[in-house]
Design an enzyme around this catalytic site. Structure first.
Site, mmCIF file in Angstrom:
data_model
loop_
_atom_site.group_PDB
_atom_site.id
_atom_site.type_symbol
_atom_site.label_atom_id
_atom_site.label_comp_id
_atom_site.label_asym_id
_atom_site.label_seq_id
_atom_site.Cartn_x
_atom_site.Cartn_y
_atom_site.Cartn_z
ATOM 1 C CB SER A 1 0.327 5.465 -1.124
ATOM 2 O OG SER A 1 1.420 5.445 -0.415
ATOM 3 C CE LYS A 2 5.123 8.527 0.947
ATOM 4 N NZ LYS A 2 4.942 9.998 0.959
ATOM 5 C CB ALA B 1 -0.873 0.093 1.365
ATOM 6 C CE1 TYR B 2 5.205 5.400 2.992
ATOM 7 C CE2 TYR B 2 7.035 4.359 1.589
ATOM 8 C CZ TYR B 2 6.567 5.479 2.461
ATOM 9 O OH TYR B 2 7.449 6.659 2.959
ATOM 10 C CB ALA B 3 5.239 0.485 -2.823
#
Length: 217
Positions: free
Chosen positions: A122-123, A118-120
């Site tokens: 989003s970024k 999810a972080y990857a």
């Protein structure tokens, strides 16, 4: 006056109270609160620079990633910056005012990572939003760029740096960084000043990596 001077400029910074990306109230706010932020602040302050740095992390194996965690990460890391960029640009464009937007991306904008789907995502989205916004607003005097930090010593990474169970992970990361160390929040200052100042007036849609050489390895 130096082209790097920010004298007389006013910046609105999200996530500015801890590290470079620790979510503050924005990370807990719902959509209506985020959408009200720029109009409320701009009604009493003249804003020249917007910095979107609020972010959260939820580490999970991808096959076990719960929807609630995914939605929280996307809301804070990508949806909120989208709304704030949109509303800030709308305010500036309606007044014919130039401005500078600096989003905080990540080396995860370019790499998938492990247990951070999810972080990857989003970024990666932040990097692409930066370019898309730049395409529309560059001719209108609004610079939209991003800083992509590498492995930085913040609250978000404290477990990786201090948990005895993650010693090997921490050491493997450190050894792979050409600079030989994890970055510190202050290592972002130079890039931020450059992108906020007149020195970057012809820089649009750039994702400036500050990672101690990590991606070049």
């Amino acid at each position: 006056m130096s082209r790097f001077s920010l004298t007389g400029q006013t910046a609105l910074i999200t996530g500015g109270t801890r590290g470079i990306g620790q979510a503050i109230a924005l990370g807990l706010a719902d959509g209506a609160q985020v959408e009200a932020l720029i109009p409320r602040i701009a009604s009493t302050h003249s804003i020249d620079i917007l910095v979107n740095s609020a972010a959260i992390q939820r580490r999970r194996p991808a096959a076990e990633y719960d929807t609630a965690s995914y939605e929280a990460v996307i809301q804070t890391n990508m949806t909120a910056p989208f709304i704030l960029c949109r509303d800030m640009a709308h305010h500036w464009l309606s007044r014919g005012q130039p401005g500078k937007i600096i989003n905080v991306a990540s080396v995860a904008s370019f790499q998938g990572g492990v247990n951070i789907a999810a972080y990857a995502g989003s970024k990666g989205g932040v990097a692409q939003l930066t370019k898309a916004f730049s395409n529309e607003w560059a001719r209108k005097g609004i610079n939209v760029n991003a800083i992509a930090p590498g492995y930085i010593e913040t609250d978000m990474t404290v477990d990786a740096r201090t948990d005895p169970r993650m010693v090997e992970y921490y050491q493997s990361i450190t050894q792979r960084i050409p600079a030989g160390r994890w970055g510190k929040p202050e290592d972002m200052k130079g890039a931020a000043v450059f992108l906020a100042s007149q020195a970057s007036n012809y820089v649009h849609g750039e994702v400036l990596v500050v990672d101690g050489g990590w991606l070049g390895r």
